[in-house]
Design a protein around this motif. Structure first.
Motif, PDB file in Angstrom:
ATOM      1  N   ASN A   1      23.578  85.298  82.765  1.00 52.73           N
ATOM      2  CA  ASN A   1      22.671  84.435  82.022  1.00 52.73           C
ATOM      3  C   ASN A   1      21.298  85.062  81.773  1.00 52.73           C
ATOM      4  O   ASN A   1      20.572  84.630  80.883  1.00 52.73           O
TER       5      ASN A   1
ATOM      6  N   HIS B   1      22.575  75.719  85.849  1.00 46.49           N
ATOM      7  CA  HIS B   1      23.904  76.185  86.261  1.00 46.49           C
ATOM      8  C   HIS B   1      24.007  76.224  87.785  1.00 46.49           C
ATOM      9  O   HIS B   1      24.978  75.737  88.372  1.00 46.49           O
TER      10      HIS B   1
ATOM     11  N   VAL C   1      24.866  83.532  89.842  1.00 51.68           N
ATOM     12  CA  VAL C   1      24.251  83.164  88.571  1.00 51.68           C
ATOM     13  C   VAL C   1      23.029  84.036  88.369  1.00 51.68           C
ATOM     14  O   VAL C   1      22.108  84.018  89.186  1.00 51.68           O
TER      15      VAL C   1
ATOM     16  N   SER D   1      25.393  72.998  81.411  1.00 52.38           N
ATOM     17  CA  SER D   1      26.027  73.439  82.651  1.00 52.38           C
ATOM     18  C   SER D   1      27.405  72.861  82.944  1.00 52.38           C
ATOM     19  O   SER D   1      28.237  73.549  83.557  1.00 52.38           O
TER      20      SER D   1
ATOM     21  N   VAL E   1      30.000  75.235  81.731  1.00 53.29           N
ATOM     22  CA  VAL E   1      29.989  76.483  82.496  1.00 53.29           C
ATOM     23  C   VAL E   1      30.649  76.292  83.853  1.00 53.29           C
ATOM     24  O   VAL E   1      31.434  77.132  84.307  1.00 53.29           O
TER      25      VAL E   1
END
Length: 302
Positions: free
Chosen positions: A99, A22, A11, A231, A234
């Motif tokens: 991200n 996340h 991430v 999240s 995701v």
């Protein structure tokens, strides 16, 4: 155990805000996480290893596994090192969540070249570089006969889908990310890799000033602007369960998930020959009367 048990996830921009959520949710769902963050300010200034390390410690306190990374994702070689770090730490890579980013909001007449270059670099190149190296890794695994269940989740924005006043650089970068998602989904499907994007709305350092009035924390009840709301989608997109979904852009805000339909071929008029400029206006007017109305640009005062 969880829907991502045993999976290895990178991430980027995971030291704060949505990226941090996340990373934490992937860990709760059983994933091993590489927490990447440069630790810069909201406008890309400075840098610190602290934010990534703090999230790693949070994950370890939950009983999960995580390692930090301070690579610059918009640096081609740094992005390659990031992907290698996941494989070195955990023996594989299953999910890449792009991200990382920051804002340099300016009206076009006030924007500097540096404002433009920096935002395009961190968002668009900062997606493309890790994606390229992750894709190469998965292609190599697939050609070696291994079963690949690679997942990429990119971060677009409503500004990239509809535009945002004062955000020409950011909107252009995010629109590029949406288009890159479509291309990568088509190119990587044969290797067992899906590529999707989200356009989230949540309270972060980047958005607090832009949406200060609408993003106030509620005194009680459901906090629709909590970045943790983004999240679950995701994490699901990063799981093996999402194998049938690729090339899509999802908007997510609070408890709402929607799929953006994007640009499509619309009404057309075929003259069967080259147009006379004097006749084009009438044709365009006819087309616009049958085309769906445009969505308003964010921040446009009507």
């Amino acid at each position: 155990m969880g829907i991502c048990a045993g999976r290895v996830v990178v991430v980027t921009g995971a030291g704060r805000g949505i990226g941090r959520e996340h990373a934490l949710e992937f860990a709760r769902q059983g994933a091993r996480v590489v927490v990447n963050d440069l630790g810069t300010g909201p406008g890309g200034e400075g840098g610190s290893a602290g934010p990534a390390l703090a999230v790693v410690e949070e994950i370890r306190d939950l009983g999960g596994q995580a390692v930090p990374s301070n690579e610059d994702v918009a640096d081609w070689d740094g992005a390659a090192r990031l992907i290698r770090a996941a494989v070195s730490a955990y023996g594989r890579l299953d999910v890449l969540v792009n991200n990382a980013g920051f804002l340099r909001d300016r009206m076009l007449v006030s924007m500097t070249e540096q404002d433009w270059d920096d935002v395009i670099r961190v968002h668009l190149k900062g997606h493309a570089a890790p994606l390229r190296h992750a894709a190469a890794y998965w292609r190599e695994r697939a050609k070696a006969g291994e079963r690949v269940t690679g997942r990429v989740i990119n971060t677009a924005s409503g500004a990239g889908l509809l535009g945002g006043v004062g955000q020409g650089n950011y909107s252009a970068a995010k629109a590029g990310i949406a288009a890159l998602t479509l291309v990568a989904a088509a190119e990587l499907a044969g290797y067992g890799v899906t590529v999707n994007a989200i356009a989230p709305a949540a309270r972060t350092r980047m958005t607090e000033r832009v949406f200060a009035e609408t993003m106030a924390r509620p005194a009680s009840g459901f906090d629709a602007m909590d970045p943790a709301n983004v999240s679950p989608l995701v994490v699901w997109l990063g799981s093996e369960e999402s194998a049938h979904v690729t090339g899509r852009v999802f908007e997510v805000e609070g408890g709402t998930i929607s799929v953006a339909t994007g640009w499509r071929h619309g009404p057309k008029i075929d003259r069967g020959a080259r147009w006379d400029p004097a006749e084009v206006g009438q044709a365009v007017t006819a087309l616009l009367t049958t085309a769906p109305p445009m969505e308003p640009v964010y921040g446009l005062r009507t």
